[in-house]
Design a protein around this motif. Sequence first.
Motif, mmCIF file in Angstrom:
data_model
loop_
_atom_site.group_PDB
_atom_site.id
_atom_site.type_symbol
_atom_site.label_atom_id
_atom_site.label_comp_id
_atom_site.label_asym_id
_atom_site.label_seq_id
_atom_site.Cartn_x
_atom_site.Cartn_y
_atom_site.Cartn_z
ATOM 1 N N GLU A 47 33.906 35.027 25.636
ATOM 2 C CA GLU A 47 32.854 34.852 26.539
ATOM 3 C C GLU A 47 33.462 35.539 27.938
ATOM 4 O O GLU A 47 32.543 36.122 28.602
ATOM 5 N N GLU A 48 34.677 35.313 28.401
ATOM 6 C CA GLU A 48 35.014 35.925 29.546
ATOM 7 C C GLU A 48 35.202 37.434 29.522
ATOM 8 O O GLU A 48 34.778 38.051 30.337
ATOM 9 N N GLU A 49 35.957 37.928 28.444
ATOM 10 C CA GLU A 49 36.463 39.201 28.269
ATOM 11 C C GLU A 49 35.269 40.084 27.591
ATOM 12 O O GLU A 49 34.931 40.976 28.238
ATOM 13 N N GLY A 50 34.888 39.495 26.567
ATOM 14 C CA GLY A 50 34.006 40.480 25.813
ATOM 15 C C GLY A 50 34.608 41.601 24.853
ATOM 16 O O GLY A 50 35.822 41.681 25.126
ATOM 17 N N SER A 51 33.816 42.394 24.195
ATOM 18 C CA SER A 51 34.389 43.313 23.542
ATOM 19 C C SER A 51 33.488 44.453 23.214
ATOM 20 O O SER A 51 32.303 44.706 23.827
ATOM 21 N N TRP A 78 28.643 52.327 35.036
ATOM 22 C CA TRP A 78 29.105 51.937 33.799
ATOM 23 C C TRP A 78 30.604 51.951 33.532
ATOM 24 O O TRP A 78 31.083 53.385 33.783
ATOM 25 N N VAL A 79 31.241 50.940 33.166
ATOM 26 C CA VAL A 79 32.794 51.025 32.961
ATOM 27 C C VAL A 79 32.678 50.833 31.521
ATOM 28 O O VAL A 79 32.885 49.776 30.903
ATOM 29 N N PRO A 80 33.121 51.863 30.631
ATOM 30 C CA PRO A 80 33.362 51.770 29.036
ATOM 31 C C PRO A 80 34.312 50.842 28.774
ATOM 32 O O PRO A 80 35.471 50.961 29.405
ATOM 33 N N ILE A 81 34.261 50.044 27.662
ATOM 34 C CA ILE A 81 35.153 49.257 27.147
ATOM 35 C C ILE A 81 35.817 49.782 25.877
ATOM 36 O O ILE A 81 34.900 50.110 24.884
ATOM 37 N N GLY A 82 37.021 49.667 25.524
ATOM 38 C CA GLY A 82 37.248 50.144 24.184
ATOM 39 C C GLY A 82 36.945 51.639 24.063
ATOM 40 O O GLY A 82 37.274 52.428 24.712
ATOM 41 N N ASN A 83 36.142 51.849 22.945
ATOM 42 C CA ASN A 83 35.819 53.097 22.563
ATOM 43 C C ASN A 83 34.274 53.503 22.886
ATOM 44 O O ASN A 83 33.869 54.661 22.233
ATOM 45 N N GLN A 84 34.074 52.829 23.617
ATOM 46 C CA GLN A 84 32.716 53.109 24.193
ATOM 47 C C GLN A 84 32.112 54.426 24.736
ATOM 48 O O GLN A 84 31.186 55.122 24.550
ATOM 49 N N ALA A 85 33.378 54.924 25.036
ATOM 50 C CA ALA A 85 33.191 56.169 26.053
ATOM 51 C C ALA A 85 32.685 57.407 24.887
ATOM 52 O O ALA A 85 32.194 58.293 25.089
ATOM 53 N N GLY A 104 31.323 47.693 58.040
ATOM 54 C CA GLY A 104 32.189 46.697 57.743
ATOM 55 C C GLY A 104 31.808 45.762 56.351
ATOM 56 O O GLY A 104 32.813 45.182 55.885
ATOM 57 N N GLN A 105 30.781 45.647 56.108
ATOM 58 C CA GLN A 105 30.154 44.922 55.027
ATOM 59 C C GLN A 105 30.226 45.514 53.714
ATOM 60 O O GLN A 105 30.242 46.970 53.548
ATOM 61 N N GLU A 106 30.736 44.955 52.480
ATOM 62 C CA GLU A 106 31.014 45.491 51.427
ATOM 63 C C GLU A 106 30.714 44.709 50.162
ATOM 64 O O GLU A 106 30.762 43.368 50.463
ATOM 65 N N LEU A 107 30.689 45.391 49.077
ATOM 66 C CA LEU A 107 30.389 44.754 47.652
ATOM 67 C C LEU A 107 31.233 45.093 46.755
ATOM 68 O O LEU A 107 31.409 46.293 46.734
ATOM 69 N N ASP A 108 32.009 44.336 46.108
ATOM 70 C CA ASP A 108 32.776 44.511 44.976
ATOM 71 C C ASP A 108 32.445 43.606 43.734
ATOM 72 O O ASP A 108 32.957 42.405 43.864
ATOM 73 N N ILE A 109 31.631 44.002 42.819
ATOM 74 C CA ILE A 109 31.144 43.093 41.773
ATOM 75 C C ILE A 109 31.350 43.709 40.513
ATOM 76 O O ILE A 109 31.201 45.302 40.318
ATOM 77 N N THR A 110 31.726 42.974 39.476
ATOM 78 C CA THR A 110 31.559 43.487 37.932
ATOM 79 C C THR A 110 30.759 42.725 37.455
ATOM 80 O O THR A 110 30.581 41.325 37.430
ATOM 81 N N MET A 111 29.878 43.292 36.315
ATOM 82 C CA MET A 111 28.901 42.740 35.524
ATOM 83 C C MET A 111 29.186 43.025 34.067
ATOM 84 O O MET A 111 29.630 44.018 33.936
ATOM 85 N N HIS A 112 28.805 41.953 33.389
ATOM 86 C CA HIS A 112 28.881 42.150 31.920
ATOM 87 C C HIS A 112 27.452 42.088 31.091
ATOM 88 O O HIS A 112 26.851 40.830 31.628
ATOM 89 N N CYS A 113 27.062 42.880 30.574
ATOM 90 C CA CYS A 113 25.668 42.869 29.828
ATOM 91 C C CYS A 113 25.920 42.303 28.537
ATOM 92 O O CYS A 113 26.650 42.693 27.879
ATOM 93 N N VAL A 114 25.040 41.510 28.163
ATOM 94 C CA VAL A 114 25.028 40.989 26.683
ATOM 95 C C VAL A 114 23.532 41.101 26.031
ATOM 96 O O VAL A 114 22.755 41.303 26.597
ATOM 97 N N LYS A 115 23.488 40.849 24.689
ATOM 98 C CA LYS A 115 22.332 40.869 24.046
ATOM 99 C C LYS A 115 21.644 39.466 23.973
ATOM 100 O O LYS A 115 22.288 38.590 23.668
ATOM 101 N N GLY A 116 20.360 39.616 24.017
ATOM 102 C CA GLY A 116 19.734 38.362 24.167
ATOM 103 C C GLY A 116 17.991 38.824 23.898
ATOM 104 O O GLY A 116 17.804 39.757 24.007
ATOM 105 N N ILE A 117 17.372 37.478 23.978
ATOM 106 C CA ILE A 117 15.777 37.566 23.849
ATOM 107 C C ILE A 117 15.273 36.885 24.947
ATOM 108 O O ILE A 117 15.769 35.794 25.750
ATOM 109 N N GLY A 118 13.890 37.348 25.031
ATOM 110 C CA GLY A 118 13.098 36.644 26.284
ATOM 111 C C GLY A 118 12.925 35.137 26.125
ATOM 112 O O GLY A 118 12.567 34.711 27.125
#
Length: 330
Positions: free
Chosen positions: A134-138, A180-187, A210-224
Amino acid sequence: MAAITKNVEEIRNRVILGEFGVKNVHTTDYPGNYPGYDDTWDLEKFQKNFRIDVVNLDESSMEFDMVGIDAAIANAFRRILLAEVPTMAIEKVFIYNNTSIVQDEVLAHRLGLIPIKADPRLFEYRNTGDETVEEEGSEIDTIQLQLKIKCSRNPRASKDSSDPRELYLNHMVYSKDIKWVPIGNQADVFVDSGIGPVHDDILVAQLRPGQELDITMHCVKGIGKDHAKFSPVATASYRLLPEITLLEPVEGEMAERLKRCFSRGVIELEDVNGKSELTNLTRHLKNIIIIFTVESTGILPPDVLVTEAVKVLMTKCQRFLGELDSSEME
């Protein structure tokens, strides 16, 4: 007898909007309800009468007529489109640095609601049983996005200027800044997919030097059904095709005024002996016609969404039949 038959046809095929309420809103065409009418459901009869007429189709919306089908089935499609067609959306937000005035929780919520352009049919559902997964994903169940931006002063800005657009650089954070940051062979697999936010002009936050944002996001599959951010449609609605019956001839100025009461193209007039006279309506109700409208968020085209909704309904029917078979065996 003719009057009785006319009333039965009206009850069976018309929803009447009266002065004090709406009549005939319930389905009554079930076997044995009306003498002389064979309302037994028949597959061949349904295939003969049912059809879909596409009225309008573009990249974001679709309007089509469903002819010869009950409103309950149309409502099932509407609910499936809203809550059971899967999409990809931001689920995990890892905030490494946020010095803006937007709180982490609010910022994560705003990011989660940004629609992500990625074909959910090419991904699997995330296995939530394993915490490490759940933390890393594939590469088969996760899309990784990154937002890294810092605001600074514009050295070329005029000293007398007070416009933030001229004074600062990167002071407006938009969805186009999410990469977008590809994971594995996604590129290699998604080289032509263009994964990223559907719209580039969604405002995420405002920064100052002086203000900044450094964020990483994980998208997963889901339903409404789990969260509204996974819903693939902005709206999905249906309505019965209206039929307007005039009780008396309408001519002259009254015909012109009546025409202005409706949308363009609903009522047409023709010149009869120098007077404008109402002739006919644009569409005539021969069977039960349901006007269905689908507006996509841009993740998938609207015609693809309707096709996926049909597949979901077929899967639910097959599951129901399987449960019936298993219960009979027991």
